[in-house]
Design a protein around this motif. Structure first.
Motif, PDB file in Angstrom:
ATOM      1  N   GLU A 216       0.841  -1.192   0.000  1.00 21.87           N
ATOM      2  CA  GLU A 216       0.000   0.000   0.000  1.00 21.87           C
ATOM      3  C   GLU A 216       0.875   1.241   0.000  1.00 21.87           C
ATOM      4  O   GLU A 216       2.085   1.179   0.198  1.00 21.87           O
ATOM      5  N   LEU A 217       0.241   2.379  -0.204  1.00 22.38           N
ATOM      6  CA  LEU A 217       0.964   3.638  -0.303  1.00 22.38           C
ATOM      7  C   LEU A 217       1.454   4.096   1.066  1.00 22.38           C
ATOM      8  O   LEU A 217       0.860   3.780   2.096  1.00 22.38           O
ATOM      9  N   GLU A 218       2.511   4.882   1.017  1.00 25.30           N
ATOM     10  CA  GLU A 218       3.090   5.408   2.243  1.00 25.30           C
ATOM     11  C   GLU A 218       3.362   6.897   2.077  1.00 25.30           C
ATOM     12  O   GLU A 218       3.658   7.374   0.971  1.00 25.30           O
ATOM     13  N   GLY A 219       3.277   7.635   3.181  1.00 28.62           N
ATOM     14  CA  GLY A 219       3.707   9.031   3.217  1.00 28.62           C
ATOM     15  C   GLY A 219       3.036   9.917   2.198  1.00 28.62           C
ATOM     16  O   GLY A 219       1.815   9.937   2.054  1.00 28.62           O
ATOM     17  N   GLY A 220       3.848  10.640   1.451  1.00 31.89           N
ATOM     18  CA  GLY A 220       3.359  11.636   0.512  1.00 31.89           C
ATOM     19  C   GLY A 220       2.530  11.068  -0.614  1.00 31.89           C
ATOM     20  O   GLY A 220       1.660  11.762  -1.170  1.00 31.89           O
ATOM     21  N   GLN A 221       2.769   9.813  -0.993  1.00 28.94           N
ATOM     22  CA  GLN A 221       2.006   9.235  -2.092  1.00 28.94           C
ATOM     23  C   GLN A 221       0.535   9.065  -1.715  1.00 28.94           C
ATOM     24  O   GLN A 221      -0.358   9.225  -2.544  1.00 28.94           O
ATOM     25  N   GLU A 222       0.280   8.736  -0.457  1.00 29.39           N
ATOM     26  CA  GLU A 222      -1.114   8.628  -0.003  1.00 29.39           C
ATOM     27  C   GLU A 222      -1.822   9.974  -0.126  1.00 29.39           C
ATOM     28  O   GLU A 222      -2.988  10.049  -0.526  1.00 29.39           O
ATOM     29  N   GLU A 223      -1.096  11.060   0.207  1.00 28.19           N
ATOM     30  CA  GLU A 223      -1.673  12.397   0.090  1.00 28.19           C
ATOM     31  C   GLU A 223      -1.995  12.734  -1.364  1.00 28.19           C
ATOM     32  O   GLU A 223      -3.007  13.377  -1.667  1.00 28.19           O
ATOM     33  N   LYS A 224      -1.136  12.295  -2.288  1.00 25.36           N
ATOM     34  CA  LYS A 224      -1.395  12.531  -3.712  1.00 25.36           C
ATOM     35  C   LYS A 224      -2.706  11.895  -4.148  1.00 25.36           C
ATOM     36  O   LYS A 224      -3.479  12.484  -4.915  1.00 25.36           O
ATOM     37  N   VAL A 225      -2.963  10.678  -3.680  1.00 33.08           N
ATOM     38  CA  VAL A 225      -4.204  10.003  -4.049  1.00 33.08           C
ATOM     39  C   VAL A 225      -5.408  10.747  -3.482  1.00 33.08           C
ATOM     40  O   VAL A 225      -6.408  10.951  -4.173  1.00 33.08           O
ATOM     41  N   ASN A 226      -5.331  11.165  -2.223  1.00 36.98           N
ATOM     42  CA  ASN A 226      -6.435  11.930  -1.638  1.00 36.98           C
ATOM     43  C   ASN A 226      -6.711  13.198  -2.440  1.00 36.98           C
ATOM     44  O   ASN A 226      -7.867  13.544  -2.703  1.00 36.98           O
ATOM     45  N   ASN A 227      -5.627  13.894  -2.839  1.00 40.96           N
ATOM     46  CA  ASN A 227      -5.800  15.109  -3.628  1.00 40.96           C
ATOM     47  C   ASN A 227      -6.398  14.805  -4.995  1.00 40.96           C
ATOM     48  O   ASN A 227      -7.241  15.562  -5.497  1.00 40.96           O
ATOM     49  N   ALA A 228      -5.971  13.708  -5.606  1.00 38.10           N
ATOM     50  CA  ALA A 228      -6.490  13.341  -6.928  1.00 38.10           C
ATOM     51  C   ALA A 228      -7.996  13.122  -6.891  1.00 38.10           C
ATOM     52  O   ALA A 228      -8.696  13.378  -7.870  1.00 38.10           O
ATOM     53  N   ILE A 229      -8.504  12.665  -5.756  1.00 40.54           N
ATOM     54  CA  ILE A 229      -9.942  12.417  -5.637  1.00 40.54           C
ATOM     55  C   ILE A 229     -10.688  13.629  -5.091  1.00 40.54           C
ATOM     56  O   ILE A 229     -11.730  14.020  -5.617  1.00 40.54           O
ATOM     57  N   TYR A 230     -10.150  14.276  -4.054  1.00 45.51           N
ATOM     58  CA  TYR A 230     -10.938  15.237  -3.282  1.00 45.51           C
ATOM     59  C   TYR A 230     -10.537  16.702  -3.436  1.00 45.51           C
ATOM     60  O   TYR A 230     -11.259  17.576  -2.942  1.00 45.51           O
ATOM     61  N   ASP A 231      -9.409  17.019  -4.108  1.00 42.73           N
ATOM     62  CA  ASP A 231      -9.015  18.423  -4.219  1.00 42.73           C
ATOM     63  C   ASP A 231     -10.148  19.240  -4.847  1.00 42.73           C
ATOM     64  O   ASP A 231     -10.744  18.835  -5.842  1.00 42.73           O
ATOM     65  N   LYS A 232     -10.422  20.402  -4.256  1.00 42.11           N
ATOM     66  CA  LYS A 232     -11.563  21.211  -4.687  1.00 42.11           C
ATOM     67  C   LYS A 232     -11.381  21.788  -6.084  1.00 42.11           C
ATOM     68  O   LYS A 232     -12.360  22.134  -6.755  1.00 42.11           O
ATOM     69  N   ASP A 233     -10.129  21.926  -6.521  1.00 42.36           N
ATOM     70  CA  ASP A 233      -9.870  22.516  -7.826  1.00 42.36           C
ATOM     71  C   ASP A 233      -9.711  21.478  -8.929  1.00 42.36           C
ATOM     72  O   ASP A 233     -10.271  21.625 -10.017  1.00 42.36           O
ATOM     73  N   TYR A 234      -8.930  20.398  -8.658  1.00 40.29           N
ATOM     74  CA  TYR A 234      -8.642  19.451  -9.740  1.00 40.29           C
ATOM     75  C   TYR A 234      -9.016  18.006  -9.410  1.00 40.29           C
ATOM     76  O   TYR A 234      -8.843  17.124 -10.257  1.00 40.29           O
TER      77      TYR A 234
END
Length: 248
Positions: free
Chosen positions: A154-172
């Motif tokens: 599974e993902l660790e550290g910053g990569q997990e944050e990238k996935v969250n942003n890819a799904i939930y970021d308000k802009d992109y």
């Protein structure tokens, strides 16, 4: 009659409806399977917020209520095309409410169908789970794959944050911009997949239902990409009309 609990998010319901059509062997309109898509996202509380203890409203009750309406309208087999909704704290409530309301339609389970597909086709693989924070906390895929003897990364550290942003970021993020998916969201997911590859992943599970909108490929960087939405669509056809299922 196939029933789809839509709205979790809205494009996911459309995605699985499209894949049911794609995977059906039909040469005319009349040969396609009847389906009902109930998409009322306003009725179902945020799954991620509940799993992260940012909400006290369990979405399971509302999901079961939608299943009841689908059954009343004629559905005999149904799916919830949301991986997060299958986390045990939510799905256990769905099951309890189905019993309480006397719902008898057949409900397919996205995690069980996906794990069964990998077990049958890639039994000795190292499985990489591409998921958001809410899914990682409850680990619906991790637990089942490990119980079947698979090695899971599974993902660790910053990569997990990238996935969250890819799904939930308000802009992109995909929830904010599902069609077309923003390049930034796709790039974040591809980078996370590259990280899973470095950890030894041979098969990648797109463990958030919006991910197939950004990652339509069947393979990437030498890894097999498994789309649970497509697995679930094929399982529905196999259940209600197996003679209509296209060859894999």
């Amino acid at each position: 009659m196939i029933g789809i609990v839509g709205g979790l998010g809205p494009y996911t319901g459309l995605d699985i409806a499209k894949k049911i059509i794609d995977e059906t062997a039909a040469s005319s309109d009349q040969e396609h399977l009847p389906l009902l898509l109930f998409s009322c996202p306003n009725l179902v509380a945020d799954r991620k917020a509940y799993l992260l203890n940012n909400s006290n409203e369990n979405p399971g009750k509302a999901i079961a209520g939608i299943l009841k309406q689908l059954e009343t309208a004629g559905a005999t087999c149904a799916v919830i095309p949301s991986n997060t909704a299958h986390a045990e704290p939510i799905f256990s409530v769905v099951k309890d409410e189905m019993v309480r309301m006397g719902i008898t339609l057949k409900l397919l389970h996205i995690v069980q169908e996906t794990v069964g597909f990998v077990e049958e086709n890639y039994p000795d693989s190292t499985v990489g789970i591409l998921s958001t924070a809410g899914e990682q906390i409850c680990g619906p895929y991790r637990d089942v794959f490990i119980s079947k003897g698979f090695i899971v990364v599974e993902l660790e550290g910053g990569q997990e944050e990238k996935v969250n942003n890819a799904i939930y970021d308000k802009d992109y993020g995909i929830k904010a911009q599902p069609a077309p998916v923003a390049n930034k969201a796709r790039e974040d997911l591809l980078m996370a997949m590259d990280d899973l590859k470095k950890q030894g992943a041979q098969v990648i599970i797109l463990a958030c239902s919006e991910m197939p909108l950004a990652i339509p490929e069947r393979d990437y960087n030498g890894m097999v990409i498994v789309d649970p939405n497509r697995i679930l669509a094929r399982a529905l056809i196999q259940t209600v009309a197996p003679h209509k299922l296209k060859a894999p």
